[in-house]
Motif scaffolding. Structure first.
Motif, mmCIF file in Angstrom:
data_model
loop_
_atom_site.group_PDB
_atom_site.id
_atom_site.type_symbol
_atom_site.label_atom_id
_atom_site.label_comp_id
_atom_site.label_asym_id
_atom_site.label_seq_id
_atom_site.Cartn_x
_atom_site.Cartn_y
_atom_site.Cartn_z
ATOM 1 N N GLN A 262 91.007 53.409 43.233
ATOM 2 C CA GLN A 262 90.959 53.821 44.642
ATOM 3 C C GLN A 262 89.556 53.623 45.215
ATOM 4 O OE1 GLN A 262 93.597 55.888 46.671
ATOM 5 N NE2 GLN A 262 94.687 54.381 45.434
ATOM 6 N N GLU A 263 88.552 54.004 44.439
ATOM 7 C CA GLU A 263 87.174 53.858 44.909
ATOM 8 C C GLU A 263 86.809 52.397 45.101
ATOM 9 O OE1 GLU A 263 83.024 54.216 45.744
ATOM 10 O OE2 GLU A 263 84.823 55.408 46.152
ATOM 11 N N GLY A 264 87.211 51.542 44.163
ATOM 12 C CA GLY A 264 86.873 50.132 44.261
ATOM 13 C C GLY A 264 87.499 49.460 45.468
ATOM 14 N N VAL A 265 88.775 49.738 45.711
ATOM 15 C CA VAL A 265 89.465 49.125 46.853
ATOM 16 C C VAL A 265 88.890 49.642 48.165
ATOM 17 C CG1 VAL A 265 91.676 48.922 48.052
ATOM 18 C CG2 VAL A 265 91.572 48.650 45.563
ATOM 19 N N PRO A 274 80.728 50.146 45.517
ATOM 20 C CA PRO A 274 81.470 51.216 44.865
ATOM 21 C C PRO A 274 80.512 52.186 44.178
ATOM 22 C CG PRO A 274 81.593 49.217 43.560
ATOM 23 C CD PRO A 274 80.912 48.849 44.850
ATOM 24 N N SER A 275 81.022 53.330 43.793
ATOM 25 C CA SER A 275 80.164 54.400 43.253
ATOM 26 C C SER A 275 79.434 53.964 41.984
ATOM 27 C CB SER A 275 81.017 55.638 42.941
ATOM 28 O OG SER A 275 82.057 55.317 42.040
ATOM 29 N N TRP A 276 80.045 53.085 41.166
ATOM 30 C CA TRP A 276 79.374 52.697 39.938
ATOM 31 C C TRP A 276 78.205 51.736 40.177
ATOM 32 C CZ3 TRP A 276 84.645 51.642 40.737
ATOM 33 C CH2 TRP A 276 84.979 50.333 41.096
ATOM 34 N N LEU A 277 78.052 51.280 41.414
ATOM 35 C CA LEU A 277 76.893 50.449 41.757
ATOM 36 C C LEU A 277 75.849 51.222 42.553
ATOM 37 C CD1 LEU A 277 78.159 46.899 42.759
ATOM 38 C CD2 LEU A 277 76.338 47.449 41.171
#
Length: 278
Positions: A262-265, A274-277
């Motif tokens: 969901q976060e990536g899209v 996205p949050s991981w970046l």
């Protein structure tokens, strides 16, 4: 590894050589390095090296925040394979003792195979026997143009047994039969041709540059998606499409509704990182 890592996580001391067998280090961003540090022995395997690698790989399996793992040898050689003194001792052991030794090697390779993050072998100098198997057990391998490889076991009257599942998965049965049966030494170009090596670079400096590029690329990938992608390949390989259609549909559906999916899209649609970046 619940916090960012800056210091070595594993130090296993080689009391005979007064040096460490294996170093495990990682950056705060989650780039991990497993380095065999027996340069004087061309990073050859013995029971202690295998145990140290097994410990390092198991640590990385359960570590949070690791995005990519690089496996390499110190001193310009990836690994010469089995240590000659260890092999000499093994020749005096019983079949049961040798089976126990072989199982330790098999478990070490499986612990590398099971790491959720992308694993990359950085090969320079030589990767022989078990060293070539270690490279095959990684998800990909990058080699310098002058690197040499061999599955040389047959020249000693033995076979490349414990490494065979990973080598066959990497290069296919026919190439494996030819290279296992001849024990020939081959160069990086042939290793790339058969699929043992993913990329060839000019020299050690270019190897470092390739490593940095891969580390940057992996920061853009969802860590859970990376782990699930690796498992997906293992689960569908060599199975008829009809057998895996429903399972693959379930997996993509589950990924789409997951927190990471969901976060990536949403990040893509909102034109943000996205949050991981972040």
């Amino acid at each position: 590894m619940t916090n960012p890592i800056a210091d070595p996580l594993v130090e296993v001391t080689d009391t005979d050589a007064e040096s460490r067998f294996v170093d495990l280090d990682a950056t705060p961003e989650g780039v991990a390095f497993v380095t065999i540090t027996r340069a004087a022995r061309r990073n050859a395997f013995n029971a202690e090296v295998i145990a140290a690698l097994h410990e390092a790989f198991e640590t990385l399996q359960g570590a949070e925040g690791v995005r990519v793992v690089f496996v390499r040898g110190a001193g310009g050689t990836f690994s010469a394979g089995a240590d000659l003194e260890w092999m000499r001792d093994a020749a005096e052991h019983t079949e049961a003792d040798n089976r126990d030794d072989a199982m330790q090697m098999a478990k070490m390779l499986k612990s590398l195979w099971d790491i959720p993050a992308l694993t990359v072998a950085l090969v320079e100098g030589g990767a022989y026997g078990g060293g070539a198997g270690l490279a095959a057990a990684c998800d990909m391998a990058i080699a310098t143009a002058d690197a040499k490889f061999s599955f040389s076991e047959v020249r000693l009257g033995i076979i490349a047994a414990t490494i065979s599942p990973y080598v066959v998965a990497a290069i296919g049965p026919r190439n494996a039969r030819a290279l296992f049966a001849t024990g020939k030494v081959f160069d990086a170009a042939h290793a790339e041709k058969v699929g043992l090596v993913s990329e060839i670079v000019a020299d050690a400096a270019a190897l470092d540059a390739a490593r940095e590029a891969i580390a940057r690329e992996m920061m853009a990938c969802g860590p859970i998606a990376v782990a699930e992608s690796k498992k997906l390949v293992e689960d569908v390989a060599y199975r008829p499409v009809e057998e895996v259609m429903e399972e693959t549909a379930r997996r993509i559906a589950r990924a789409r509704v997951s927190e990471e999916g969901q976060e990536g899209v949403r990040a893509f649609l909102e034109k943000r990182k996205p949050s991981w970046l972040a």
